[in-house]
Design a protein around this motif. Structure first.
Motif, PDB file in Angstrom:
ATOM      1  N   LEU A   1       0.841  -1.191   0.000  1.00  0.00           N
ATOM      2  CA  LEU A   1       0.000   0.000   0.000  1.00  0.00           C
ATOM      3  C   LEU A   1       0.878   1.243   0.000  1.00  0.00           C
TER       4      LEU A   1
ATOM      5  N   ARG B   1       0.261   5.572   0.026  1.00  0.00           N
ATOM      6  CA  ARG B   1      -0.742   6.622   0.123  1.00  0.00           C
ATOM      7  C   ARG B   1      -0.119   7.997  -0.102  1.00  0.00           C
TER       8      ARG B   1
ATOM      9  N   SER C   1      -4.634   6.291  -2.939  1.00  0.00           N
ATOM     10  CA  SER C   1      -4.091   5.027  -2.436  1.00  0.00           C
ATOM     11  C   SER C   1      -3.777   4.124  -3.618  1.00  0.00           C
TER      12      SER C   1
END
Length: 217
Positions: free
Chosen positions: A1, A3, A12
Motif C-alpha cells: 500500500l 498513500r 491510495s
C-alpha cells in the motif's frame, strides 16, 4: 500500500489485488482503477510487483499461471465430461505470450499521471480496458454530453477528456481511447454498485493518461 495526501486530494495505490488505486478529492470519489484483458482467464491485472519509482509507484503483473496462457492440446482419445478436470493435467499445452502489464502511477500537479503498457511481443489485438469506477451520485461531463450515471451503468470515453463532478469537486480523466466496445468484457470484474467509465485498447499498447482534480463553479 502507498498513500498520497495533498490537502483535499487523497490517493491510495495497492499491490496484490485487482483494485490498483483509488482517488478522492473532497466529495469526488473514484473508488477504484482496474485493468484487464480478455485473455485465457489470466487477464485481470494484480500488482504482483509493487516498487517505488521517482514520484510514485510501479505495479507489474506477469500474467502467467501454471496452465495459462496457452492452448490445451487434445489427448487423442475421447474424454468423458465428468473426468475433464481430473485428467486435465495429462494434456500438453501450447504456450502463448503472457498477459504481462505494467502500470506506473506518479504524482503530477493537480493529480496523477498513469502510464500503462504491455510487452512489445504481446499477442496482437487482445481487448484491454482500464475501468475507472466512481461512486454513484456524480455528474459526468464531456465536450458534448452531460448526464448523471447510475450504479451499474457503463460509459465509454472514446476520446478527449471527461469530468465526474460531485458538487464543486471534480475529477477529470483524459485522454479517451476507442479500442473496443465490450460493455462487459470477458474476465473483467463487474462493478454493479459503481458508475464505470471505460477507456479501451487492443494489445500491444502503450498509453499515458492523466487524472486531474479541480474545483468547479
Amino acid at each position: 500500500l502507498c498513500r498520497l495526501r495533498r490537502e483535499a486530494l487523497a490517493v491510495s495505490a495497492y499491490g496484490g489485488r485487482t483494485r490498483l488505486a483509488a482517488v478522492r478529492f473532497g466529495q469526488a470519489e473514484r473508488s477504484s482503477i482496474k485493468v484487464s484483458q480478455a485473455y485465457f482467464g489470466v487477464g485481470r491485472f494484480v500488482g504482483e510487483e509493487f516498487t517505488e519509482i521517482p514520484g510514485g509507484v510501479r505495479l507489474v503483473y506477469h500474467g502467467v499461471t501454471e496452465r495459462r496462457p496457452g492452448y490445451e492440446q487434445p489427448l487423442g482419445h475421447p474424454m468423458p465430461h465428468d473426468e475433464y478436470m481430473q485428467r486435465r493435467g495429462e494434456r500438453t499445452i501450447r504456450r502463448v505470450a503472457p498477459a504481462q502489464m505494467t502500470l506506473e502511477i506518479t504524482e503530477a500537479e493537480g493529480g496523477l499521471d498513469l502510464h500503462l503498457f504491455t510487452e512489445p511481443d504481446a499477442m496482437d489485438r487482445v481487448p484491454l480496458q482500464i475501468a475507472f469506477d466512481f461512486a454513484p451520485g456524480g455528474t459526468w461531463e464531456t465536450a458534448d454530453t452531460a448526464l448523471k450515471p447510475i450504479a451499474g451503468q457503463v460509459l465509454f470515453l472514446k476520446s478527449g477528456s471527461g469530468i465526474m463532478r460531485y458538487g464543486h469537486d471534480a475529477i477529470e480523466l483524459s485522454p479517451g481511447s476507442d479500442g473496443h466496445r465490450m460493455w462487459a468484457m470477458r474476465d473483467a470484474e463487474p462493478a454493479p454498485n459503481q458508475a464505470r467509465i471505460l477507456v479501451t485498447f487492443q494489445t500491444p499498447m502503450d498509453a499515458r493518461l492523466t487524472i486531474r482534480t479541480l474545483r468547479v463553479a
